[in-house]
Write an enzyme that holds these catalytic residues in place. Structure first.
Site, PDB file in Angstrom:
ATOM      1  CG  ASP A  55      -1.681   1.252   1.476  1.00 27.53           C
ATOM      2  OD1 ASP A  55      -1.613   2.161   0.623  1.00 27.53           O
ATOM      3  OD2 ASP A  55      -2.367   1.342   2.511  1.00 27.53           O
TER       4      ASP A  55
ATOM      5  CD  GLU B 131      -5.147   3.602  -2.415  1.00 28.28           C
ATOM      6  OE1 GLU B 131      -6.034   4.365  -1.974  1.00 28.28           O
ATOM      7  OE2 GLU B 131      -4.013   4.002  -2.724  1.00 28.28           O
TER       8      GLU B 131
ATOM      9  CG  ASP C 150      -9.102   5.217   1.905  1.00 29.22           C
ATOM     10  OD1 ASP C 150      -8.659   5.780   2.930  1.00 29.22           O
ATOM     11  OD2 ASP C 150      -8.373   4.654   1.068  1.00 29.22           O
TER      12      ASP C 150
ATOM     13  CE  LYS D  84      -1.783   6.983  -3.475  1.00 28.01           C
ATOM     14  NZ  LYS D  84      -2.358   6.097  -2.432  1.00 28.01           N
TER      15      LYS D  84
HETATM   16  P1  ADP Z   1      -2.979   7.434   3.955  1.00 22.89           P
HETATM   17  O1  ADP Z   1      -3.892   6.404   3.362  1.00 22.89           O
HETATM   18  O2  ADP Z   1      -3.357   8.841   3.623  1.00 22.89           O
HETATM   19  O3  ADP Z   1      -1.541   7.164   3.693  1.00 22.89           O
HETATM   20  P2  ADP Z   1      -3.596   6.400   6.671  1.00 22.89           P
HETATM   21  O4  ADP Z   1      -4.710   5.515   6.275  1.00 22.89           O
HETATM   22  O5  ADP Z   1      -2.388   5.739   7.241  1.00 22.89           O
HETATM   23  O6  ADP Z   1      -3.164   7.424   5.530  1.00 22.89           O
HETATM   24  O7  ADP Z   1      -4.200   7.463   7.732  1.00 22.89           O
HETATM   25  C1  ADP Z   1      -3.406   8.388   8.391  1.00 22.89           C
HETATM   26  C2  ADP Z   1      -4.291   9.262   9.240  1.00 22.89           C
HETATM   27  O8  ADP Z   1      -4.970   8.465  10.217  1.00 22.89           O
HETATM   28  C3  ADP Z   1      -3.527  10.329  10.020  1.00 22.89           C
HETATM   29  O9  ADP Z   1      -4.187  11.567   9.877  1.00 22.89           O
HETATM   30  C4  ADP Z   1      -3.633   9.852  11.463  1.00 22.89           C
HETATM   31  O10 ADP Z   1      -3.635  10.938  12.379  1.00 22.89           O
HETATM   32  C5  ADP Z   1      -4.961   9.151  11.452  1.00 22.89           C
HETATM   33  N1  ADP Z   1      -5.118   8.185  12.554  1.00 22.89           N
HETATM   34  C6  ADP Z   1      -4.332   7.120  12.838  1.00 22.89           C
HETATM   35  N2  ADP Z   1      -4.772   6.484  13.945  1.00 22.89           N
HETATM   36  C7  ADP Z   1      -5.862   7.176  14.379  1.00 22.89           C
HETATM   37  C8  ADP Z   1      -6.764   7.033  15.489  1.00 22.89           C
HETATM   38  N3  ADP Z   1      -6.622   6.046  16.384  1.00 22.89           N
HETATM   39  N4  ADP Z   1      -7.759   7.941  15.617  1.00 22.89           N
HETATM   40  C9  ADP Z   1      -7.906   8.938  14.726  1.00 22.89           C
HETATM   41  N5  ADP Z   1      -7.098   9.130  13.674  1.00 22.89           N
HETATM   42  C10 ADP Z   1      -6.090   8.262  13.495  1.00 22.89           C
HETATM   43 MG    MG Z   2      -4.603   4.892   2.301  1.00 27.44          MG
END
Ligand code: ADP
Ligand code: MG
Length: 621
Positions: free
Chosen positions: A20, A182, A204, A82
């Site tokens: 991913d 995704e 998402d 990205k």
């Molecule tokens: P991406 O797909 O954009 O790479 P992710 O799916 O890894 O990102 O999501 C990252 C986001 O999720 C960040 O903004 C982070 O602060 C938030 N996040 C991670 N854990 C939690 C949680 N327990 N509660 C709320 N937000 C969260």
């Molecule tokens: Mg993602």
């Protein structure tokens, strides 16, 4: 003649890794023993921040270490690569404001970043991230280094963006077997391809982007019916609402410091921490400290307050859902399954609003920030010629953890984690020269160890005498496929270790599990206060000891007023820790103590004292 052993049965084919490649975080998974496994960096969070730090000289640094540099060296990091994949200058104008390096276009219309005199295309930058993710993954694979990968991209990516992703993988030396969407990957992780037909909504909400996709399943094949979203809406915006609250109070106090990039970055990280805590607890401490400026700032934020702040943002995601449903020509009740993806869907209000919108409970069983990588691994497995017969994953129905100082629990393996699994956490000692630690292993969702089910106890002795907070004890929880839990504690400097084996589900009926879960809901509020109280008191104890340890040296270097103030705060905090039961009073005493220790902390910025002021502690033997 010698026999040559061929391990043909265990590894029938050349495995394919699923990756991913995210805007905020990236990670890899592989399919083994009937299910996908996340390949997490040793003893760490599975997510690798998609961040690259460029030191003035030397090689770029990718991941967690790079993100830490964002605080100390603002302006030398690249985020959100990205967004630039397969795009020209005109497409990404708005996003370039965040980029601290000059950007131009090659004669082929490719973007290029000029970083310390070298140029990089987004493909080359993504290749750096992919290499890091692949390296970390291979470290977990004992010697095998699969070069074949499945990489995921958003459903709305056009051909140029998909091609750029392929090119990035090629530059990283990887062989892309397939690029998949995704939302399709997330659906695969939940085994939805096993349904004959149906309609799936994949919601998402990541760090900086929101995507919703409506998919149809026809004979196990996914088709994208519609996508919608907002490329500038995500967890960062949730953080920003809290940053704004803080700035409103802080601005008059800090003046132009509010514009300082390091200050802003620190405040953003504090806001994110508070937000994440609020996904777990009904209230959290929004806590921001700049010792260099003698600044400490606190605010209690309740989940309701946070939900009010972010409600308009959540509504915007639902507007996009409405558009996607209209484009697909479907009514909300036509959706059979809803899959939540992205770290931000951990926010309870997000889950609630999505459920209300579609009128159905969304899937939340898998980690929303791991589910895309898991699905990519499932796809990789299928492409490698593997079959899939185990559909439902075994999960552990109750959390497993340890009793910490003061009687609170630290949950190590969370409830609903697919098994087998393992998790490691670091602990430290509470008292000076503490040579042993008692471990009490508990099961359940309650916040105090006394309210959880006790599974067993063990002792780790032989820790060399050192100041409190300096020892590093790594505790590993390994839950195998048969439900046997092995807990191992290891002191890092000497390698001394102890371990115990228990059977968490032995003698527990389904009804009892249900009762334990119900009790945790019924007592949520009082449990939260009790655990907060226990943790605050432990924290006060640790702070008082750490302060005392440094006071002899520092007394002459601090002015008498500061010393008097500190002595008074210590006495008050100790009184609160000894007998007080009102959380607010203890919290205030702790805050007061922290404020009073700031000048001392500034004096000792070598990091040692700071280290002693943090870290979960375990009771002494
Ligand atoms: P991406 O797909 O954009 O790479 P992710 O799916 O890894 O990102 O999501 C990252 C986001 O999720 C960040 O903004 C982070 O602060 C938030 N996040 C991670 N854990 C939690 C949680 N327990 N509660 C709320 N937000 C969260
Ligand atoms: Mg993602």
């Amino acid at each position: 003649m010698a026999f040559l052993e061929l391990n043909v049965l265990n590894n029938p084919q050349d495995p394919i890794i699923g990756i991913d490649l995210g805007t905020t975080n990236s990670l890899a998974a592989i399919f083994r023993d009937g299910r996908p496994h996340i390949l997490r960096p040793h003893q760490q969070d599975s997510r690798i921040p998609s961040v690259i730090h460029f030191p003035k000289s030397g090689n770029p640094i990718v991941g967690r270490a790079a993100r830490e540099h964002a605080y100390s060296h603002p302006g030398t990091n690249l985020f959100s690569v990205k967004r630039f994949m397969g795009r020209g200058l005109a497409d990404v104008k708005g996003d370039l404001a965040e980029v601290p390096f000059p950007v131009s276009e090659t004669e082929h219309g490719l973007l290029q970043f000029d970083i310390h005199g070298k140029t990089y295309t987004p493909q080359e930058l993504s290749a750096l991230i992919l290499m890091r993710v692949h390296d970390v993954a291979c470290q977990q694979l004992d010697g095998i280094m699969p070069q074949r990968v499945v990489i995921t991209v958003p459903a709305y990516f056009d051909d140029a963006q998909r091609q750029a992703t392929r090119d990035a993988a090629k530059l990283a030396g990887l062989d892309v077997v397939r690029i998949i969407n995704e939302p399709t990957a997330a659906s695969l992780a939940y085994g939805l391809d096993q349904k004959k037909d149906g309609t799936v909504a994949v919601y998402d909400l990541g760090g900086g982007t929101f995507d919703v996709s409506i998919l149809s399943i026809e004979e196990g094949v996914f088709r994208v019916l519609a996508t919608s979203g907002d490329t500038h809406l995500g967890g960062d915006d949730l953080d920003r609402t809290l940053v704004e609250v803080a700035l409103e109070e802080l601005r008059p106090q800090v003046g132009e410091l509010a514009e300082d990039p390091a200050f802003q970055q620190g405040l953003r990280l504090a806001a994110e921490k508070c937000k994440i805590e609020l996904s777990r607890a009904p209230e959290a401490d929004f806590h921001f400290v700049v010792p260099e400026r003698n600044l400490t700032w606190h605010k209690h934020v309740s989940r309701e307050e946070f939900e009010a702040l972010v409600a308009p943002l959540i509504e915007r995601t639902l507007d996009a859902c409405r558009r996607a449903m209209a484009d697909a020509g479907l009514h909300n009740d036509a959706i059979d399954e809803i899959v939540l993806v992205g770290g931000s869907t951990r926010v309870p209000a997000v889950q609630r609003r999505v459920e209300e919108f579609f009128g159905k409970k969304p899937h939340t069983e898998l980690n929303p920030d791991e589910v895309v990588a898991m699905g990519a691994a499932v796809q990789g497995h299928i492409l490698a010629g593997g079959t899939r017969d185990i559909l439902l994953m075994d999960v552990t129905p109750l959390s497993l953890g340890l009793e910490t100082m003061g009687g609170a629990t630290a949950k190590i393996i969370l409830r609903n984690s697919p098994i087998p699994c393992q998790q490691t956490e670091g602990f430290t000692t509470y008292a000076d020269n503490q040579t042993g630690v008692d471990f009490h292993i508990v099961q359940g969702e309650r916040e105090l160890a006394a309210d959880c089910r006790s599974l067993g106890k063990m002792k780790l002795s032989g820790i060399p005498p050192m100041p409190a907070g300096m020892a590093r004890v790594m505790v590993r929880f390994q839950l195998d496929a048969n439900g046997v839990l092995i807990v191992t504690a290891k002191e890092e400097s000497t390698g001394t270790q102890a371990s115990i084996e228990v059977q968490p589900m032995h003698g527990l009926t389904d009804d009892q599990v249900e009762e334990m879960l119900q009790a945790s809901f019924d007592h949520a509020r009082e449990d939260f206060d009790a655990s907060l109280l226990a943790n605050l008191k432990t924290e006060i104890g640790t702070m008082v000891r750490a302060t005392a340890a440094h006071m002899d040296d520092a007394r002459d270097r601090l002015d008498p007023e500061t010393v008097a103030d500190l002595d008074e705060a210590i006495a008050a905090a100790q009184r609160a820790a000894d007998g007080e039961t009102d959380v607010k009073v203890v919290q205030r005493a702790r805050d007061e103590l922290e404020r009073a220790t700031l000048p001392l902390a500034a004096l000792l910025m070598d990091g040692v004292a700071k280290q002693a002021l943090t870290g979960k502690s375990l009771d002494e033997v």
